[in-house]
Design a protein around this motif. Sequence first.
Motif, short mmCIF file in Angstrom:
data_model
loop_
_atom_site.label_atom_id
_atom_site.label_comp_id
_atom_site.label_asym_id
_atom_site.label_seq_id
_atom_site.Cartn_x
_atom_site.Cartn_y
_atom_site.Cartn_z
N GLU A 1 30.76 28.02 7.44
CA GLU A 1 30.42 26.91 8.30
C GLU A 1 29.39 26.21 7.36
O GLU A 1 29.25 24.96 7.19
N ASN A 2 28.28 26.71 6.91
CA ASN A 2 27.28 26.59 6.20
C ASN A 2 26.67 27.50 5.22
O ASN A 2 25.64 28.20 6.00
N PRO A 3 26.75 27.60 4.27
CA PRO A 3 26.26 28.76 3.32
C PRO A 3 24.65 28.41 2.92
O PRO A 3 24.02 29.51 2.41
N TYR A 4 24.16 27.34 3.47
CA TYR A 4 22.76 27.32 3.05
C TYR A 4 21.75 27.60 4.04
O TYR A 4 20.70 27.34 3.72
N CYS A 5 22.20 28.05 5.11
CA CYS A 5 21.38 28.35 6.19
C CYS A 5 20.49 29.71 5.98
O CYS A 5 21.38 30.95 6.24
N THR A 6 19.27 29.84 5.32
CA THR A 6 18.73 31.16 5.09
C THR A 6 18.33 31.91 6.16
O THR A 6 18.49 33.15 5.88
N SER A 7 18.10 31.42 7.49
CA SER A 7 17.95 32.35 8.46
C SER A 7 19.32 33.27 8.66
O SER A 7 19.14 34.61 9.04
N ASN A 8 20.25 32.73 8.66
CA ASN A 8 21.72 33.53 8.71
C ASN A 8 21.55 34.56 7.70
O ASN A 8 22.43 35.46 7.71
N LEU A 9 21.43 34.13 6.21
CA LEU A 9 21.67 35.09 5.36
C LEU A 9 20.50 36.37 5.46
O LEU A 9 21.16 37.27 5.23
N ARG A 10 19.69 35.87 5.91
CA ARG A 10 18.62 37.31 6.44
C ARG A 10 19.26 38.01 7.32
O ARG A 10 19.12 39.13 7.21
N ILE A 11 19.73 37.66 8.39
CA ILE A 11 20.40 38.49 9.45
C ILE A 11 21.71 39.00 8.69
O ILE A 11 22.02 40.37 9.20
N LEU A 12 22.54 38.33 7.93
CA LEU A 12 23.44 39.00 7.46
C LEU A 12 23.12 40.04 6.30
O LEU A 12 23.80 41.46 6.59
N ALA A 13 21.96 39.81 5.86
CA ALA A 13 21.69 40.93 4.78
C ALA A 13 21.27 42.34 5.51
O ALA A 13 21.44 43.45 5.35
N ALA A 14 20.31 41.93 6.59
CA ALA A 14 19.95 42.95 7.45
C ALA A 14 21.13 43.70 8.11
O ALA A 14 20.96 45.00 8.18
N ALA A 15 22.07 43.06 8.63
CA ALA A 15 23.07 43.79 9.32
C ALA A 15 23.98 44.77 8.38
O ALA A 15 24.16 45.76 8.61
N LEU A 16 24.10 44.20 7.11
CA LEU A 16 24.86 44.74 6.18
C LEU A 16 24.34 46.20 5.74
O LEU A 16 24.61 47.22 5.54
N ALA A 17 22.71 45.86 5.54
CA ALA A 17 21.96 47.20 5.45
C ALA A 17 21.73 48.09 6.57
O ALA A 17 22.11 49.24 6.31
N GLY A 18 22.11 47.69 7.72
CA GLY A 18 21.98 48.68 8.74
C GLY A 18 23.27 49.30 8.75
O GLY A 18 23.34 50.37 9.25
N LYS A 19 24.45 48.88 8.26
CA LYS A 19 25.71 49.43 7.93
C LYS A 19 25.84 50.12 6.71
O LYS A 19 26.77 50.71 6.44
N GLN A 20 24.60 50.11 6.07
CA GLN A 20 24.61 50.81 4.84
C GLN A 20 25.72 50.38 3.72
O GLN A 20 26.15 50.91 2.75
#
Length: 194
Positions: free
Chosen positions: A124-143
């Motif tokens: 919906e919005n690729p520019y939301c940096t807060s969301n990108l941080r959560i996505l990166a953290a969740a991906l790291a959490g799943k390795q």
Amino acid sequence: MAEDAGEGVRYAMRALELDRQNALALATLGHMKSYLFHDYDCARLYLERARAACPNSALAWIFSSATASYIGCCQEAIQYAERGLRLSPYDRSLYCSYFFLALAYYGAGDYEQAIKWSRMSRSENPYCTSNLRILAAALAGKQEFDGCKEVVQSLLYLEPDFSLGRYATTRQPFCEGEVKKLYLSHLQSAGFSP
């Protein structure tokens, strides 16, 4: 940023002087108190008042979800975000609702759902940096470190001065110790420099 935050609070307070039951002003003030000032107790009071003033305010439920996530009440946060989504499923700011649901699932340790909702937010919005941080953290959490690299690059393109150390002491929203530590650790594992 501090000047802008103070100005935002002044405007919200002025709106409340004019109308003590203004759900939008109450929810906005509650969210600012929580996210910008980390005054979670005060934020919860304003958010409760916003939901009471207008139980059909999607924004009041969505912002309540954010604060509940920050303080570790993640099951409550999930319920609040889902209710906000049901109230306004075609909202112009749907990415925010998806993001706050991702945040709640991340805080609850359900990285699969956090990734799902974060990717929906990003669509919906690729520019939301807060969301990108959560996505990166969740991906790291799943390795899933291959996915982290692209997300980190996207965030650094949008926010080239991003520093994990500065973020940890300013905008990092979690107050609950274990989730906060894990979140910062996941961000570092994802590829952000300390």
